[in-house]
Scaffold this active site. Structure first.
Site, short mmCIF file in Angstrom:
data_model
loop_
_atom_site.label_atom_id
_atom_site.label_comp_id
_atom_site.label_asym_id
_atom_site.label_seq_id
_atom_site.Cartn_x
_atom_site.Cartn_y
_atom_site.Cartn_z
N ASP A 1 0.83 -1.21 0.00
CA ASP A 1 0.00 0.00 0.00
C ASP A 1 0.87 1.27 0.00
O ASP A 1 1.81 1.36 0.79
CB ASP A 1 -0.88 -0.03 1.26
CG ASP A 1 -1.77 1.18 1.37
OD1 ASP A 1 -2.74 1.27 0.60
OD2 ASP A 1 -1.49 2.06 2.23
N GLU B 1 1.21 -0.73 -5.21
CA GLU B 1 0.42 0.42 -5.63
C GLU B 1 1.45 1.38 -6.23
O GLU B 1 2.39 1.78 -5.54
CB GLU B 1 -0.28 1.05 -4.44
CG GLU B 1 -1.29 2.07 -4.85
CD GLU B 1 -2.02 2.71 -3.67
OE1 GLU B 1 -3.10 3.25 -3.90
OE2 GLU B 1 -1.51 2.69 -2.55
C1 GLC Z 1 -3.93 3.39 -0.52
C2 GLC Z 1 -5.22 2.63 -0.38
C3 GLC Z 1 -6.28 3.56 0.10
C4 GLC Z 1 -5.86 4.12 1.44
C5 GLC Z 1 -4.48 4.77 1.37
C6 GLC Z 1 -3.93 5.03 2.74
O1 GLC Z 1 -4.01 4.37 -1.49
O2 GLC Z 1 -5.54 2.00 -1.58
O3 GLC Z 1 -7.53 2.95 0.19
O4 GLC Z 1 -6.81 5.05 1.87
O5 GLC Z 1 -3.56 3.93 0.71
O6 GLC Z 1 -3.57 3.84 3.37
#
Ligand code: GLC
Ligand code: MG
Length: 582
Positions: A236, A298
């Site tokens: 993440d 991500e």
């Molecule tokens: C990422 C997740 C999102 C979350 C953020 C903070 O972007 O996909 O849902 O709010 O991280 O952890």
């Protein structure tokens, strides 16, 4: 410069093809049998399905989806053609960011079940041949995590340096850095009179990744889950692990965002070079485990060059950085998609691409690509675009039945905090997180019992858009996804083939060819991204394909078998076709 790395990579990249040549021949005769790929490359051929556990299936009728609910739907996923599930966080959490604020990394939140439920899920998934990928939040914890509670308790606490604490400046925060979720990224903590840094919500303090003890603690977390047998991690927000030590102000950009803040470029808090040291360390760690676990990141990167860096200079970092440029194109354009796919397919690291169009943070693809008139047709075209290039595709729950985005109508109904701070410009992410629509039964579509209030309302369209209805209809979107997924797993050119753009100057139709490594048929995909009928001619002689005849494998406008003349193929508005050519 033809470096030694390029030569090695060339050898390594052709390895799967060499392997393929030996293994696929007998299976090509046994048509429609899933092709077994070599174990270490499972992730190149897998179809990943993202599950938002709160919203998938409730088993204990508290209105919140849970682990046993997921387990009860494994057969559905298997039949659909899914190989791996990525489950968004299920760890104990105050749920400010619905799980992305973790208070204990080695336990399960009671609202989702118990650790033995998790172990049972892992076991049952394995029995079905489905791998489980955990979501790992390395950048920040919850402010309720014991580490942060200790850290904030005094300036001399041994955990003080686990987070980013700084003195204020001129009666305000240390600098102009902004939270992704609005306003200053610094919050003053009265106990010690210093500010702590949070890239996201106030309740999500950032860990200090320059502290070796933090790294060790997180690596232990990874081992905890790998020891259980998970198949990897979705990392993440991982480009945000480091911040500039000298606290330079970020540059401002023109205009204001939905939260009323000046737009800013997150230059000093995103993509610092130090992230690559961490990527290499965690890749080494996962590589020690059996079963070839993977790292999926991500990777909200602005260019392919940036995305490509995530693979590592020696392909020793993340195996699958998710491609956000393609996911976020938000418009059907043959030239723009072609350019982006070509760039990623030819990325400098020779890394394996990962594509998706929907996830829990953005409006579903139905609305982002639909034109309101040909939505059903476009949904099928998008499915082909997602599943047939040379890449690992990632689906989001409900995409296969055409779930819509259902935003809250009133501010008081919003659950996602950014929807409250940003209302009405930013309504938050509830719209793409509504419960999975399983059955025709009102009011909760089988997600939870009818007399229960689910955590987010089940949209009224669940009466017609649901698994029960669509599974019974051979012409439904669900049946279409199943057919495409089957093709993806059984057609050698789609499993092992290379990727080439065809008719590169074409304005309206995006076409590409997948050629198998050995002899055998190739697959041509042609997608009419316009609202006008298009007549196409394909000359594949440069690709060593002499035939003028093509047989239909699938289309979104009627025929799913028969033959066509490659010199004249008529595609209706948003028509999409998959052809086999020898
Ligand atoms: C990422 C997740 C999102 C979350 C953020 C903070 O972007 O996909 O849902 O709010 O991280 O952890
Ligand atoms: Mg429940």
């Amino acid at each position: 410069m033809p470096s030694i790395f390029a030569v090695i990579c060339l050898a390594l990249c052709t390895l799967p093809y060499a392997f393929a040549q030996q293994t696929i021949a007998p299976q090509m005769q046994a048509s429609a049998a899933t092709i077994n790929t070599s174990e270490d490359l499972w992730w190149k051929h897998a179809v990943i399905y993202e599950i938002y556990p709160r919203s998938f299936q409730d088993s204990d009728n508290d209105g919140i989806g849970d682990i046993n609910g997921i387990e009860s739907r494994l057969s559905y996923l298997k039949q659909l053609g899914i190989d791996a599930i990525w489950i968004t966080p299920m760890y104990p959490s105050p749920q400010v960011d619905f799980g992305y604020d973790i208070a204990d990394y080695e336990a399960i939140d009671p609202q989702y079940g118990t650790m033995s439920d998790f172990d049972a899920l892992l076991h049952a998934a394995k029995a079905q041949g489905i791998r489980v990928i955990m979501d790992l939040v390395l950048n920040h914890t919850s402010d309720q995590h014991p580490w942060f509670k200790q850290s904030r308790s005094s300036r001399t606490n041994p955990k003080r340096d686990w987070y980013i604490w700084r003195d204020g400046k001129n009666g305000g925060p240390p600098n102009n850095w902004q939270s992704w979720f609005g306003h200053s990224a610094w919050t003053l903590d009265p106990t010690t009179g210093q500010y702590y840094y949070h890239h996201f919500y106030v309740q999500q303090p950032d860990l200090n990744w320059r502290n070796p003890a933090v790294r060790k603690a997180m690596y232990d977390v990874m081992r905890f889950w790998l020891d259980k047998g998970v198949s990897g991690f979705r990392l993440d927000a991982v480009s945000r692990l480091f911040e500039d030590e000298n606290l330079h102000d970020d540059p401002y950009l023109p205009g204001y965002n939905a939260f009323g803040d000046r737009n800013i470029q997150h230059k000093y808090t995103d993509n610092l070079p130090e992230i690559h040291d961490v990527f290499r360390e965690i890749r080494k760690l996962v590589d020690e485990y059996p079963g070839h676990p993977i790292l999926l990141s991500e990777a909200d990167e602005p260019t392919v060059d940036e995305l490509s860096k995530m693979y590592g200079a020696n392909n020793d970092e993340v195996q699958l950085p998710m491609d956000f440029q393609i996911a976020d194109l938000n418009t059907l354009s043959a030239p723009r998609f072609r350019k982006l796919f070509d760039e990623v397919e030819n990325n400098p690291a020779h890394g394996w691409p990962e594509y998706f169009f929907s996830n829990h943070d953005q409006v579903r693809q139905w609305e982002r690509y639909g034109d309101g008139k040909h939505d059903e047709q476009i949904a099928r075209l998008m499915a082909m675009l997602e599943l047939f290039p040379r890449a690992t595709p990632q689906l989001y729950y409900g995409e296969e039945i055409g779930m819509r985005t259902t935003e809250p109508q009133r501010k008081e109904d919003v659950r996602d905090p950014i929807g409250i701070t940003g209302w009405p410009k930013e309504k938050g992410r509830d719209g793409e997180r509504t419960p999975m629509q399983w059955t025709t039964a009102a009011p909760n579509a089988g997600f939870t019992a009818p007399n229960v209030t689910p955590w987010l309302p089940v949209p009224p369209n669940a009466r017609t858009i649901n698994v029960e209805t669509e599974a019974a209809d051979p012409d439904s979107l669900l049946s279409f996804y199943k057919a495409l997924l089957k093709l993806r797993h059984t057609e050698p050119a789609l499993v092992f083939g290379d990727y080439t753009t065809i008719n590169p100057d074409e304005e309206n139709v995006f076409s590409f060819l997948r050629r198998p490594p050995a002899q055998g048929r190739s697959v041509l995909v042609a997608l009419n991204m316009s609202s006008k009928k298009q007549t196409m001619g394909f000359d594949l002689s440069h690709q060593n394909i002499k035939t003028k005849e093509a047989s239909i494998l699938e289309s979104n406008f009627g025929p799913s078998h028969g033959t066509l003349d490659l010199r004249r193929i008529v595609l209706p508005p948003y028509g999409a076709i998959v052809l086999a050519v020898q």
